[in-house]
Design a protein around this motif. Structure first.
Motif, PDB file in Angstrom:
ATOM      1  N   TRP A  71      16.285  -0.965  20.466  1.00 53.92           N
ATOM      2  CA  TRP A  71      17.502  -1.416  19.791  1.00 53.92           C
ATOM      3  C   TRP A  71      17.714  -0.638  18.491  1.00 53.92           C
ATOM      4  CZ3 TRP A  71      15.483  -7.139  19.931  1.00 53.92           C
ATOM      5  CH2 TRP A  71      15.463  -7.581  21.258  1.00 53.92           C
ATOM      6  N   GLU A  72      16.611  -0.403  17.771  1.00 59.33           N
ATOM      7  CA  GLU A  72      16.733   0.261  16.472  1.00 59.33           C
ATOM      8  C   GLU A  72      17.091   1.734  16.628  1.00 59.33           C
ATOM      9  OE1 GLU A  72      13.126  -0.700  14.334  1.00 59.33           O
ATOM     10  OE2 GLU A  72      13.633  -2.831  14.263  1.00 59.33           O
ATOM     11  N   VAL A  73      16.483   2.387  17.616  1.00 60.55           N
ATOM     12  CA  VAL A  73      16.780   3.808  17.840  1.00 60.55           C
ATOM     13  C   VAL A  73      18.254   3.977  18.232  1.00 60.55           C
ATOM     14  CG1 VAL A  73      16.338   5.766  19.371  1.00 60.55           C
ATOM     15  CG2 VAL A  73      14.428   4.462  18.439  1.00 60.55           C
ATOM     16  N   ILE A  74      18.707   3.166  19.167  1.00 58.32           N
ATOM     17  CA  ILE A  74      20.087   3.289  19.644  1.00 58.32           C
ATOM     18  C   ILE A  74      21.073   2.805  18.580  1.00 58.32           C
ATOM     19  CG2 ILE A  74      21.729   2.384  21.348  1.00 58.32           C
ATOM     20  CD1 ILE A  74      19.626   2.777  23.467  1.00 58.32           C
ATOM     21  N   GLY A  75      20.701   1.728  17.864  1.00 58.00           N
ATOM     22  CA  GLY A  75      21.570   1.221  16.801  1.00 58.00           C
ATOM     23  C   GLY A  75      21.854   2.270  15.739  1.00 58.00           C
ATOM     24  N   ASP A 124      11.755  -0.574  11.815  1.00 53.78           N
ATOM     25  CA  ASP A 124      12.485  -0.297  10.570  1.00 53.78           C
ATOM     26  C   ASP A 124      12.072  -1.200   9.414  1.00 53.78           C
ATOM     27  OD1 ASP A 124      13.914   1.785  11.548  1.00 53.78           O
ATOM     28  OD2 ASP A 124      15.820   0.711  11.772  1.00 53.78           O
ATOM     29  N   ASP A 125      12.036  -2.509   9.688  1.00 55.60           N
ATOM     30  CA  ASP A 125      11.872  -3.450   8.591  1.00 55.60           C
ATOM     31  C   ASP A 125      10.496  -3.424   7.936  1.00 55.60           C
ATOM     32  OD1 ASP A 125      14.390  -4.268   8.317  1.00 55.60           O
ATOM     33  OD2 ASP A 125      14.158  -6.238   9.234  1.00 55.60           O
ATOM     34  N   LEU A 126       9.544  -2.776   8.561  1.00 53.25           N
ATOM     35  CA  LEU A 126       8.235  -2.647   7.919  1.00 53.25           C
ATOM     36  C   LEU A 126       8.362  -1.955   6.566  1.00 53.25           C
ATOM     37  CD1 LEU A 126       5.957  -1.651  10.925  1.00 53.25           C
ATOM     38  CD2 LEU A 126       5.779  -3.725   9.562  1.00 53.25           C
ATOM     39  N   THR A 127       9.345  -1.055   6.460  1.00 48.96           N
ATOM     40  CA  THR A 127       9.572  -0.397   5.167  1.00 48.96           C
ATOM     41  C   THR A 127      11.021  -0.581   4.720  1.00 48.96           C
ATOM     42  OG1 THR A 127      10.036   1.659   6.330  1.00 48.96           O
ATOM     43  CG2 THR A 127       7.813   1.369   5.485  1.00 48.96           C
ATOM     44  N   GLN A 128      11.689  -1.612   5.222  1.00 51.47           N
ATOM     45  CA  GLN A 128      13.069  -1.842   4.774  1.00 51.47           C
ATOM     46  C   GLN A 128      13.242  -3.270   4.239  1.00 51.47           C
ATOM     47  OE1 GLN A 128      15.898  -0.546   7.748  1.00 51.47           O
ATOM     48  NE2 GLN A 128      15.187   1.564   7.674  1.00 51.47           N
ATOM     49  N   ARG A 129      13.490  -4.217   5.132  1.00 50.76           N
ATOM     50  CA  ARG A 129      13.777  -5.569   4.649  1.00 50.76           C
ATOM     51  C   ARG A 129      12.531  -6.400   4.414  1.00 50.76           C
ATOM     52  NH1 ARG A 129      16.829  -3.516   8.015  1.00 50.76           N
ATOM     53  NH2 ARG A 129      19.013  -3.131   7.601  1.00 50.76           N
ATOM     54  N   SER A 149      17.632 -14.095  17.263  1.00 48.53           N
ATOM     55  CA  SER A 149      18.016 -14.724  16.003  1.00 48.53           C
ATOM     56  C   SER A 149      17.027 -15.831  15.639  1.00 48.53           C
ATOM     57  CB  SER A 149      19.428 -15.293  16.123  1.00 48.53           C
ATOM     58  OG  SER A 149      19.475 -16.211  17.192  1.00 48.53           O
ATOM     59  N   MET A 150      16.386 -16.401  16.626  1.00 50.46           N
ATOM     60  CA  MET A 150      15.444 -17.486  16.385  1.00 50.46           C
ATOM     61  C   MET A 150      14.008 -16.974  16.300  1.00 50.46           C
ATOM     62  SD  MET A 150      16.145 -20.568  15.954  1.00 50.46           S
ATOM     63  CE  MET A 150      15.760 -22.282  16.159  1.00 50.46           C
ATOM     64  N   THR A 151      13.649 -16.078  17.182  1.00 57.80           N
ATOM     65  CA  THR A 151      12.229 -15.722  17.348  1.00 57.80           C
ATOM     66  C   THR A 151      11.877 -14.325  16.838  1.00 57.80           C
ATOM     67  OG1 THR A 151      12.621 -14.733  19.502  1.00 57.80           O
ATOM     68  CG2 THR A 151      12.153 -17.088  19.476  1.00 57.80           C
ATOM     69  N   GLN A 152      12.873 -13.567  16.376  1.00 55.82           N
ATOM     70  CA  GLN A 152      12.640 -12.171  15.977  1.00 55.82           C
ATOM     71  C   GLN A 152      12.212 -11.313  17.173  1.00 55.82           C
ATOM     72  OE1 GLN A 152      12.801 -11.143  12.417  1.00 55.82           O
ATOM     73  NE2 GLN A 152      13.797 -13.128  12.362  1.00 55.82           N
ATOM     74  N   GLY A 153      12.401 -11.824  18.351  1.00 56.94           N
ATOM     75  CA  GLY A 153      12.115 -11.057  19.563  1.00 56.94           C
ATOM     76  C   GLY A 153      10.700 -10.530  19.587  1.00 56.94           C
ATOM     77  N   ASP A 154      10.666  -9.309  20.062  1.00 52.38           N
ATOM     78  CA  ASP A 154       9.428  -8.612  20.282  1.00 52.38           C
ATOM     79  C   ASP A 154       8.611  -8.379  19.020  1.00 52.38           C
ATOM     80  OD1 ASP A 154       8.380  -7.079  22.498  1.00 52.38           O
ATOM     81  OD2 ASP A 154       8.583  -5.484  21.015  1.00 52.38           O
ATOM     82  N   ASN A 155       9.291  -8.309  17.872  1.00 52.12           N
ATOM     83  CA  ASN A 155       8.578  -8.037  16.622  1.00 52.12           C
ATOM     84  C   ASN A 155       7.749  -9.226  16.168  1.00 52.12           C
ATOM     85  OD1 ASN A 155       9.506  -5.459  16.355  1.00 52.12           O
ATOM     86  ND2 ASN A 155      11.290  -6.038  15.148  1.00 52.12           N
ATOM     87  N   GLY A 156       8.103 -10.398  16.656  1.00 52.38           N
ATOM     88  CA  GLY A 156       7.319 -11.577  16.318  1.00 52.38           C
ATOM     89  C   GLY A 156       7.630 -12.114  14.932  1.00 52.38           C
ATOM     90  N   VAL A 168      19.158  -5.765  10.408  1.00 51.71           N
ATOM     91  CA  VAL A 168      18.395  -4.734  11.112  1.00 51.71           C
ATOM     92  C   VAL A 168      19.064  -4.523  12.471  1.00 51.71           C
ATOM     93  CG1 VAL A 168      16.730  -6.370  12.129  1.00 51.71           C
ATOM     94  CG2 VAL A 168      16.056  -3.991  11.747  1.00 51.71           C
ATOM     95  N   TYR A 169      19.031  -3.277  12.943  1.00 49.77           N
ATOM     96  CA  TYR A 169      19.660  -2.978  14.237  1.00 49.77           C
ATOM     97  C   TYR A 169      19.041  -3.823  15.327  1.00 49.77           C
ATOM     98  CZ  TYR A 169      21.253   1.296  11.898  1.00 49.77           C
ATOM     99  OH  TYR A 169      21.826   2.194  11.048  1.00 49.77           O
TER     100      TYR A 169
END
Lengths: 410, 335
Positions: free
Chosen positions: A179-183, A130-135, B135-142, A399-400
């Motif tokens: 998480w984003e899809v379900i959120g 999501d955040d690639l084109t959101q936040r 909250s610290m690492t942004q998880g999987d997104n890096g 973000v979700y």
């Protein structure tokens, strides 16, 4: 010894080749860098992606805006650090004019700041975070695919209002995309009076769901599954074998055309939302599916469609500026202005954040002539990534993720 | 005299290598320069693992954890607090050292395959943290958008100055590790590798030596992680993955364990194979596999290990009219 010498010779040859590999391109062909996994877990999807892109070029004489096109495919191996290295290679050595491809979200995040640094248009046909084109939008990056929660928003409303579900349990793959899809689904489903009463998470690449299915609540109207790749292949069968009769709905990737040919009757009735279905009844798509099948022997997945459309997208922009892709600022502006009224998936244009506004299709798995198809049962036209919300208000929420929206009814 | 004759060759080689690395940037395309930079970063990591694998005889499958700790320190401190290079360097190395100090207490209770399993599990703990502490690492997104180092006397935003920064870091790591392995402490580690019981009988505190070695290896691994984050401008759980730990282990084995410089060469070979050969063929994994098998069959001591014994064997024979016969007792501690 001979073999060792051969290996040394090979490496030496490759090293020397690399040194002289740098060429400069003054008004030569338009160079497109295509980053996709060619080895490793995502290799099959990578194939679908390159097939789609190449197919549009083949249909159009290998030309974009009248200029020859050179597509340089680089293997990301599904790893961000390799993708970063290859992106550098494409920009610095190959002097590409535009880059595309990219399957995984974390690679999307890794490359976006680099695209801004290099000032190279970077188009994401698949990476959905999501955040690639959101936040965290980047000036030089936009999407021709979809954002993770984009199909989920209308689907949540559809599940509450049309399917009249009141209580739903979700089971999803435990990473940002899941998480984003379900959120997104939870947000609109609950705003329309539904309740998410359980959220189960399984690690990436889970293939045995027995421990999760035994925990799954049976007092719900439907189960929402959010699966990808190997999990998509296994889940419906195990769901059926567990004797669960509750309707199964899910994310687009739980039932997309990439996995559908490998599924059996257990998938029948599976309802999901996505921006594409190979069963879409419009002339452009019908032709696309027939041609694609003729060429590659299978039904196109959304990966193929988005990459096919991306090739056309680049052509449209380049044509608009007389093929002058060397002027990158102008090229980027043209790319962001493209509107395609008739892609296989329907009309597509970008919002100001760089995400497509496009139809979202509610699809149901049905059997036709012995094959499984995603029959479209409802269309939400021109859906934005922000759904019916005001962008700036929507962006105020985080973000979700795993715990957002919180599970109030669990 | 004979001893210096034997040593002269590796020393010339080392000076030659240093000169080549110093002079490389103008001769290489920017892509090859980035690959060389990457090889140096991985070289630091592989050398730090060599202290465990080569000198102490402990094969760890969790070395990526320290890389990740160093890298995440940079990622979090720069993107959230705008920290400069020196702060991130200190925190990164310290975080890795502290983690190694804790992990060492747990892992060093075992040896052999059990040590392998425990380090693997501990490595996965760090991966799990990176993946789930969103909250610290942004998880999987890096964590993306890590800037190039700030707070240095010169700008390292461009590829060439950054290369030199990494080269300095590499030289520093090399000198530190070399000092460690050459010191009586390092010799004791080798003794432990050869026979733990004998060292114990001789009155050495075996566990403490292993423990300190483990912490040093972790700290240098964290140092590599700090540079790694700046190099990529991005940190993700992929840095902590088991695959990364395995890759480093292979680098050490390929280059020659217990040779310090060998693992750095191994790192260079693997980085080139992964990133350069895959440009030319999607079947690069076949070549990588062939190289591994070739190493196991023809050079079980790794590239540098085999080269050394081959050179030593040549020198032992009388050579030419001058008839310089080298003392077979000569050579470095692991020559």
């Amino acid at each position: 010894m001979a073999r060792k010498l051969l290996v040394i010779a090979l490496i030496a040859g490759v090293l020397v080749g690399g040194m002289f590999g740098a060429t400069d391109a003054q008004k030569g062909p338009i160079k497109v860098g295509f980053l996709a996994p060619m080895t490793g877990g995502g290799a099959q999807i990578g194939k679908d992606m390159t097939n789609g892109f190449q197919m549009w070029l083949d249909e159009n004489g290998g030309k974009i805006a009248g200029r020859q096109v050179e597509v340089i495919i680089e293997d990301t191996q599904g790893q961000p650090q390799v993708a970063l290295t290859k992106f550098r290679k494409l920009v610095e050595n190959d002097k590409i004019h535009v880059a595309t491809g990219i399957l995984f979200a974390h690679i999307g995040y890794a490359l976006a700041p680099k695209a801004d640094e290099y000032k190279i248009p970077l188009i994401y046909p698949v990476a959905a975070a999501d955040d690639l084109t959101q936040r965290k939008p980047s000036k030089w990056v936009f999407r021709t695919g979809w954002s993770s929660s984009q199909p989920s928003h209308p689907f949540g409303e559809y599940a509450a209002k049309t399917l009249k579900y009141k209580r739903i349990a979700t089971i999803g793959i435990d990473y940002a995309f899941g998480w984003e899809v379900i959120g997104g689904f939870q947000k609109t489903f609950e705003e329309n009076g539904g309740q998410i009463v359980q959220k189960l998470w399984a690690p990436l690449n889970t293939s045995d769901f027995a421990p999760y299915l035994s925990q799954l609540r049976r007092d719900v109207d439907a189960v929402f599954s959010m699966m990808v790749t190997i999990s998509s292949l296994r889940f419906p069968k195990q769901y059926q074998d567990a004797g669960i009769k509750i309707p199964l709905i899910g994310a687009g990737t739980s039932f997309d055309e990439f996995v559908l040919p490998s599924l059996g009757d257990e998938a029948l009735g599976g309802t999901s939302a996505l921006i594409y279905s190979a069963a879409l009844d419009n002339p452009v798509n019908k032709k696309f599916v027939v041609e694609y099948r003729k060429k590659f022997g299978k039904v196109p997945s959304y990966y193929s469609e988005t990459c096919y459309t991306t090739a056309r997208w680049i052509n449209e922009a380049a044509k608009g500026i007389g093929g002058d892709v060397e002027d990158r600022e102008k090229f980027l502006a043209a790319l962001r202005k493209v509107e395609l009224p008739d892609t296989p998936r329907g009309p597509v244009k970008l919002d100001t954040y760089g995400n497509p506004i496009q139809n979202v299709y509610i699809r149901k798995v049905e059997k036709k002539d012995g094959e499984l198809w995603n029959t479209v049962i409802h269309t939400y036209p021109a859906v934005s990534q922000f759904w019916k919300y005001k962008p700036d208000e929507f962006l105020k929420q985080p973000v979700y993720d795993r715990n957002f929206p919180p599970c109030k009814h669990c | 005299m004979t001893e210096t004759a034997l040593l002269r060759h590796p020393r010339t080689a080392a000076i030659g290598a240093a000169l080549v690395l110093l002079a490389a940037p103008p001769l290489l395309s920017s892509f090859l320069l980035t690959l060389l930079t990457q090889a140096l970063v991985y070289g630091i990591l592989a050398m730090s693992l060599d202290l465990l694998l080569g000198y102490t005889g402990l094969s760890s499958l969790g070395h990526a954890a320290y890389l990740a700790l160093g890298a995440y320190s940079v990622g979090i401190l720069t993107t959230r607090h705008g920290a400069n290079f020196w702060v991130t360097l200190m925190v990164g190395v310290l975080a890795a050292a502290v983690a190694a100090a804790i992990f060492g207490l747990l892992a060093l209770r075992a040896t052999g395959v059990y040590f392998l399993m425990i380090t693997l599990a501990l490595g996965m703990v760090i991966w799990g943290l990176a993946h789930r502490w969103v909250s610290m690492t942004q998880g999987d997104n890096g964590l993306s958008g890590v800037p190039r180092p700030t707070g240095l006397p010169w700008s390292v935003a461009e590829g060439v100055p950054f290369y030199y920064l990494v080269l300095i870091a590499f030289a520093l790591a090399f000198v530190v590790l070399r000092t460690v392995v050459r010191a009586p402490f390092g010799q004791t580690l080798v003794g432990i590798r050869e026979s733990e019981t004998r060292m114990r009988t001789l009155g050495y505190h075996v566990w403490l030596h292993k423990y300190i070695g483990f912490v040093i290896a972790g700290a240098v691994g964290g140092f590599a992680g700090v540079i790694w984050a700046y190099y990529n401008g991005f940190v993700s759980p992929a840095d902590a993955e088991l695959a990364t730990s395995v890759e480093v282990l292979l680098m050490v084995a390929l280059g020659g364990r217990g040779t310090l410089f060998g693992p750095a060469i191994g790192a260079g070979v693997i980085v080139m194979l992964k990133n350069l050969v895959s440009v030319y063929t999607h079947r690069w994994l076949l070549i990588l596999g062939t190289v591994y098998i070739g190493t196991i069959v023809y050079a079980p001591d790794g590239i540098v290990g085999t080269l050394r014994s081959w050179l030593a064997a040549r020198r032992r024979r009388p050579v030419g009219v001058a008839g310089v016969v080298v003392n077979p007792e000569g050579g470095g501690p692991h020559g």
